[in-house]
Write a protein that holds these residues in place. Structure first.
Motif, PDB file in Angstrom:
ATOM      1  N   LEU A 115       0.834  -1.202   0.000  1.00 58.99           N
ATOM      2  CA  LEU A 115       0.000   0.000   0.000  1.00 58.99           C
ATOM      3  C   LEU A 115       0.871   1.256   0.000  1.00 58.99           C
ATOM      4  CD1 LEU A 115      -2.806   1.262   0.071  1.00 58.99           C
ATOM      5  CD2 LEU A 115      -2.778   1.069   2.568  1.00 58.99           C
ATOM      6  N   GLU A 117       3.887   1.510  -1.322  1.00 58.93           N
ATOM      7  CA  GLU A 117       4.451   1.656  -2.670  1.00 58.93           C
ATOM      8  C   GLU A 117       3.404   2.181  -3.653  1.00 58.93           C
ATOM      9  OE1 GLU A 117       7.499  -2.112  -1.896  1.00 58.93           O
ATOM     10  OE2 GLU A 117       5.776  -2.338  -3.247  1.00 58.93           O
ATOM     11  N   ILE A 118       2.204   1.625  -3.569  1.00 58.73           N
ATOM     12  CA  ILE A 118       1.115   2.044  -4.457  1.00 58.73           C
ATOM     13  C   ILE A 118       0.783   3.517  -4.229  1.00 58.73           C
ATOM     14  CG2 ILE A 118      -1.383   1.759  -4.816  1.00 58.73           C
ATOM     15  CD1 ILE A 118      -0.889  -1.312  -4.318  1.00 58.73           C
ATOM     16  N   LEU A 121       3.435   5.842  -5.668  1.00 59.32           N
ATOM     17  CA  LEU A 121       3.358   5.938  -7.131  1.00 59.32           C
ATOM     18  C   LEU A 121       2.225   6.859  -7.571  1.00 59.32           C
ATOM     19  CD1 LEU A 121       3.948   2.190  -8.087  1.00 59.32           C
ATOM     20  CD2 LEU A 121       5.364   4.124  -8.810  1.00 59.32           C
ATOM     21  N   VAL A 122       1.058   6.674  -6.944  1.00 60.65           N
ATOM     22  CA  VAL A 122      -0.100   7.503  -7.319  1.00 60.65           C
ATOM     23  C   VAL A 122       0.162   8.963  -6.950  1.00 60.65           C
ATOM     24  CG1 VAL A 122      -2.566   7.907  -6.866  1.00 60.65           C
ATOM     25  CG2 VAL A 122      -1.716   5.570  -7.160  1.00 60.65           C
ATOM     26  N   ALA A 123       0.730   9.188  -5.766  1.00 60.66           N
ATOM     27  CA  ALA A 123       1.008  10.564  -5.325  1.00 60.66           C
ATOM     28  C   ALA A 123       2.032  11.229  -6.250  1.00 60.66           C
ATOM     29  CB  ALA A 123       1.503  10.557  -3.879  1.00 60.66           C
ATOM     30  N   ARG A 125       2.629  10.563  -9.341  1.00 57.00           N
ATOM     31  CA  ARG A 125       1.986  10.819 -10.628  1.00 57.00           C
ATOM     32  C   ARG A 125       1.073  12.047 -10.557  1.00 57.00           C
ATOM     33  NH1 ARG A 125       1.374   7.487 -14.999  1.00 57.00           N
ATOM     34  NH2 ARG A 125      -0.391   7.956 -16.345  1.00 57.00           N
ATOM     35  N   LEU A 126       0.356  12.185  -9.458  1.00 57.76           N
ATOM     36  CA  LEU A 126      -0.528  13.341  -9.291  1.00 57.76           C
ATOM     37  C   LEU A 126       0.283  14.632  -9.232  1.00 57.76           C
ATOM     38  CD1 LEU A 126      -3.113  11.937  -6.741  1.00 57.76           C
ATOM     39  CD2 LEU A 126      -3.611  12.756  -9.052  1.00 57.76           C
ATOM     40  N   ARG A 127       1.403  14.599  -8.508  1.00 55.65           N
ATOM     41  CA  ARG A 127       2.251  15.796  -8.420  1.00 55.65           C
ATOM     42  C   ARG A 127       2.810  16.147  -9.795  1.00 55.65           C
ATOM     43  NH1 ARG A 127       4.853  13.113  -4.097  1.00 55.65           N
ATOM     44  NH2 ARG A 127       3.517  13.465  -2.287  1.00 55.65           N
ATOM     45  N   SER A 129       1.573  15.348 -12.836  1.00 60.50           N
ATOM     46  CA  SER A 129       0.569  15.868 -13.764  1.00 60.50           C
ATOM     47  C   SER A 129       0.150  17.268 -13.337  1.00 60.50           C
ATOM     48  CB  SER A 129      -0.648  14.932 -13.826  1.00 60.50           C
ATOM     49  OG  SER A 129      -1.390  14.993 -12.631  1.00 60.50           O
ATOM     50  N   CYS A 130       0.247  17.555 -12.052  1.00 58.91           N
ATOM     51  CA  CYS A 130      -0.081  18.899 -11.581  1.00 58.91           C
ATOM     52  C   CYS A 130       0.973  19.884 -12.073  1.00 58.91           C
ATOM     53  CB  CYS A 130      -0.156  18.925 -10.058  1.00 58.91           C
ATOM     54  SG  CYS A 130      -0.892  20.424  -9.413  1.00 58.91           S
ATOM     55  N   HIS A 155       4.275  16.108   0.624  1.00 54.95           N
ATOM     56  CA  HIS A 155       2.844  15.996   0.935  1.00 54.95           C
ATOM     57  C   HIS A 155       2.678  14.815   1.863  1.00 54.95           C
ATOM     58  CE1 HIS A 155       0.924  18.621  -2.196  1.00 54.95           C
ATOM     59  NE2 HIS A 155       2.157  18.561  -2.658  1.00 54.95           N
TER      60      HIS A 155
END
Lengths: 157, 157
Positions: A115, A117-118, A121-123, A125-127, A129-130, A155
């Motif tokens: 969890l 690691e996942i 990765l998502v965080a 990617r969000l940063r 793309s932001c 964050h």
């Protein structure tokens, strides 16, 4: 469901929704227990409008006060008061127990690792793309007037 | 961060926060596109008060209308209107693309599987602790006046 439950428990037990709790935690962790509003927004999981609303309510409660920033006229500081720190200290053990009970106790140590690691990765990617959206001036979280933003990539999850 | 971003994108692109989107989806999936308010609340990730507020706003938009339930005087039905269905159909592709882009594209298929297992464990535990709390009348989501609640254990993730 998890965030909703934690929010309900914080509201029920400590009269503060999770957005308020998060602001108090952020401020409690920095030297002087104060932070520029724009930096607080960057480190927050909430939108800027929600954050402004939260700080206004926290100020009414006497848990936060706002001051003009001495070194930057554009910046306004949010400062954690002693009453705010006490409210946080009273709320924290129950909230920590809630996170442990509702999330970590359900998982094996390997699942906690997965969890983590996942989430990272998502965080990331969000940063990312932001940042791209920010360059195109269309990122909902972007604040191009804040020169400190580029350096504040921390964050909390 | 993920939920905040998806909420911002839905609001920006389709003028509906995620809570509204979720209500429209739930109603669109059932026969007659209508559901008792209490059942809608049970299947929703939002609190009851947030849900009531959302349905009131959706009604103002003409996307949902409320009707008295013919078979149960206590129950009130929320019904998806054709305009509401059209709004959902217009919003869905962008939102689905957002979830794909911000979440699934960041992960390997094994990580998606892990996240599914982790989410199911956490959700099961939350439902279980809610059932226990409900018996003690202290669950924030409990509604003891709703006889249908015990049978409605389906929650979307």
């Amino acid at each position: 469901m998890l965030f909703e439950r934690l929010d309900q428990e914080l509201t029920r037990d400590s009269a503060m929704p999770h957005t308020y709790y998060e602001v108090l935690v952020r401020l409690s962790e920095v030297p002087g227990r104060s932070m520029r509003m724009s930096e607080l927004a960057d480190r927050s999981l909430s939108s800027r409008s929600r954050l402004s609303h939260a700080v206004a309510r926290l100020e009414e409660n006497g848990w936060v006060r706002r001051e003009t920033c001495a070194t930057d006229r554009r910046g306004q500081l949010a400062v954690l008061t002693d009453a705010g720190f006490a409210a946080l200290a009273a709320a924290a053990p129950g909230h920590v127990e809630g996170v442990r009970s509702h999330l970590f106790d359900a998982l094996t140590s390997q699942q906690v690792q997965h969890l983590g690691e996942i989430s990272a990765l998502v965080a990331d990617r969000l940063r990312e793309s932001c940042s791209v959206a920010e360059a195109n001036s269309s990122c909902p979280e972007a604040d191009l007037t804040d020169p400190g933003r580029a350096n504040s990539t921390i964050h909390a999850v």
